[in-house]
Design an enzyme around this catalytic site. Sequence first.
Site, PDB file in Angstrom:
ATOM      1  N   ASN A 210       0.844  -1.206   0.000  1.00 33.31           N
ATOM      2  CA  ASN A 210       0.000   0.000   0.000  1.00 33.31           C
ATOM      3  C   ASN A 210       0.873   1.247   0.000  1.00 33.31           C
ATOM      4  O   ASN A 210       2.096   1.159   0.004  1.00 33.31           O
ATOM      5  CB  ASN A 210      -0.954  -0.025   1.205  1.00 33.31           C
ATOM      6  CG  ASN A 210      -0.188  -0.104   2.508  1.00 33.31           C
ATOM      7  OD1 ASN A 210       0.556   0.790   2.860  1.00 33.31           O
ATOM      8  ND2 ASN A 210      -0.344  -1.218   3.210  1.00 33.31           N
ATOM      9  N   PRO A 307      -2.364 -11.986  10.566  1.00 33.79           N
ATOM     10  CA  PRO A 307      -2.695 -11.790  11.988  1.00 33.79           C
ATOM     11  C   PRO A 307      -2.883 -10.305  12.265  1.00 33.79           C
ATOM     12  O   PRO A 307      -2.235  -9.467  11.631  1.00 33.79           O
ATOM     13  CB  PRO A 307      -1.441 -12.318  12.715  1.00 33.79           C
ATOM     14  CG  PRO A 307      -0.361 -12.332  11.693  1.00 33.79           C
ATOM     15  CD  PRO A 307      -1.019 -12.505  10.355  1.00 33.79           C
ATOM     16  N   ASP A 308      -3.779  -9.971  13.180  1.00 32.99           N
ATOM     17  CA  ASP A 308      -3.957  -8.573  13.579  1.00 32.99           C
ATOM     18  C   ASP A 308      -2.945  -8.297  14.692  1.00 32.99           C
ATOM     19  O   ASP A 308      -3.114  -8.743  15.832  1.00 32.99           O
ATOM     20  CB  ASP A 308      -5.398  -8.324  14.055  1.00 32.99           C
ATOM     21  CG  ASP A 308      -5.674  -6.830  14.190  1.00 32.99           C
ATOM     22  OD1 ASP A 308      -4.804  -6.120  14.741  1.00 32.99           O
ATOM     23  OD2 ASP A 308      -6.739  -6.380  13.735  1.00 32.99           O
ATOM     24  N   ILE A 309      -1.887  -7.596  14.325  1.00 33.83           N
ATOM     25  CA  ILE A 309      -0.756  -7.415  15.244  1.00 33.83           C
ATOM     26  C   ILE A 309      -1.194  -6.706  16.520  1.00 33.83           C
ATOM     27  O   ILE A 309      -0.954  -7.170  17.633  1.00 33.83           O
ATOM     28  CB  ILE A 309       0.368  -6.614  14.537  1.00 33.83           C
ATOM     29  CG1 ILE A 309       0.826  -7.374  13.287  1.00 33.83           C
ATOM     30  CG2 ILE A 309       1.533  -6.370  15.492  1.00 33.83           C
ATOM     31  CD1 ILE A 309       1.763  -6.604  12.385  1.00 33.83           C
TER      32      ILE A 309
HETATM   33  O1  C5P Z   1      -8.298  -2.786  11.175  1.00 31.34           O
HETATM   34  P1  C5P Z   1      -7.462  -1.644  10.711  1.00 31.34           P
HETATM   35  O2  C5P Z   1      -6.368  -2.071   9.764  1.00 31.34           O
HETATM   36  O3  C5P Z   1      -8.184  -0.461  10.210  1.00 31.34           O
HETATM   37  O4  C5P Z   1      -6.749  -1.144  12.072  1.00 31.34           O
HETATM   38  C1  C5P Z   1      -5.759  -0.195  12.094  1.00 31.34           C
HETATM   39  C2  C5P Z   1      -4.892  -0.392  13.311  1.00 31.34           C
HETATM   40  O5  C5P Z   1      -4.587  -1.763  13.499  1.00 31.34           O
HETATM   41  C3  C5P Z   1      -3.552   0.277  13.168  1.00 31.34           C
HETATM   42  O6  C5P Z   1      -3.121   0.628  14.454  1.00 31.34           O
HETATM   43  C4  C5P Z   1      -2.691  -0.830  12.551  1.00 31.34           C
HETATM   44  O7  C5P Z   1      -1.310  -0.614  12.783  1.00 31.34           O
HETATM   45  C5  C5P Z   1      -3.205  -2.051  13.284  1.00 31.34           C
HETATM   46  N1  C5P Z   1      -3.154  -3.309  12.513  1.00 31.34           N
HETATM   47  C6  C5P Z   1      -2.312  -4.316  12.928  1.00 31.34           C
HETATM   48  N2  C5P Z   1      -2.289  -5.515  12.272  1.00 31.34           N
HETATM   49  C7  C5P Z   1      -3.099  -5.747  11.209  1.00 31.34           C
HETATM   50  C8  C5P Z   1      -3.973  -4.734  10.773  1.00 31.34           C
HETATM   51  C9  C5P Z   1      -3.982  -3.526  11.450  1.00 31.34           C
HETATM   52  O8  C5P Z   1      -1.554  -4.110  13.894  1.00 31.34           O
HETATM   53  N3  C5P Z   1      -3.052  -6.905  10.589  1.00 31.34           N
END
Ligand code: C5P
Length: 402
Positions: A210, A307-309
């Site tokens: 992106n 994974p959602d970090i």
């Molecule tokens: O869900 P979204 O991407 O909009 O959320 C944004 C927040 O989540 C930011 O703080 C981003 O750094 C974190 N994020 C993350 N891991 C992901 C997706 C988003 O840490 N896979």
Amino acid sequence: MQTLAGKKILLGISGGIAAYKCAELTRRLIERGAEVQVVMTKAAKEFITPLTMQAVSGRPVSDSLLDPAAEASMGHIELAKWADLVLLAPATADLIGRMSAGMGNDLLTTLVLATDAPIAVSPAMNQQMYRNVATQENIATLARRGMMVWGPAAGEQACGDVGPGRMLEPMQLVERCEQFFGPKPLTGKSVVITAGPTREAIDPVRYISNHSSGKMGFALAEAASQLGAQVTLIAGPVSLSTPANVERIDVVSAEQMHKAALEAATKHDIFIGCAAVADYRPVDVATQKIKKTADNNDMQIVMVKNPDIIADVASLTQHRPFTVGFAAETQDVETYALGKLARKNLDMICANDVSVEGQGFNSDSNAITVYWQGGQQALGSAKKTELGRAILECISAKLASA
Ligand code: C5P
């Protein structure tokens, strides 16, 4: 207000057109209580006279390494020890290059080698000279050695070009000095920040990514360090130099960022997820470059969720850091931000509307409102560097009241 009372600032001026602003800079620093000793390179004297600088600083200007009279009053080593801060403004490409090479071929570069005071470099030069790889590498070298890099700003230049390379305005430099000498509310705290995009490989030559530039995350890292924190920056692929005194871990994919972030999270007090992490990655990464075929107009890439970090950091049960996320939205900013705050179990979320032209992705500016359970604070629209500081101050205040 005497915000710089008793502070000894050695102002090193090199030969750029922005040198004419140094008289104003000196006046404003002295007005706030600082003592300013001016040191000029030979070229600087072509742009502003030592007489002017002596008049505004109230001290004779030092400009020669080999002047017996000057050495007898305050020698170069004494001068180097005198300073609480060495401010190099304007710092030309030549001065930056000589410092990067460790040279001491005039009074100013010798002082830089001889001082153990913190050094701030304020680059000023033509945009093409600034963009030159040699200059970029030299600035990165100085930052790696712990020098603070203040600016440059972008805009119209004396030569008629437009781009990055303008020295920060005198009042901006004064503010940086005030911040530098000001309170450091994050002393004793540690912060880990994720920044930039991630790249998700499709095959050995292609990836999905992106437009994140990493500027907001890097600005946060710089601000956190200036406010006294120990900072670890986990960066996706970006072309930005590491701020002074920041430990940087480079990663490429979301999985790598996830691993680095979870390893770091429990060892830090604050976690800020500023990275634009790819939501999905290709399930299979081809080992060879995927070829286009004559008989096939479509292709499909099967993707799997990353994974959602930040959610994983926020759900840690032991040594969980104060966790701050970002929400870049194009509509209903507040609703989506509050939804994310709750869903990801965050302590705070910084929301910005990226649909507004000139702010957000890849830009130098942003407009942010910070939300937490039961409260919010609008930080307005500003340069990412200024917002970085405002966000950290907000986090610091929240931690102090917890
Ligand atoms: O869900 P979204 O991407 O909009 O959320 C944004 C927040 O989540 C930011 O703080 C981003 O750094 C974190 N994020 C993350 N891991 C992901 C997706 C988003 O840490 N896979």
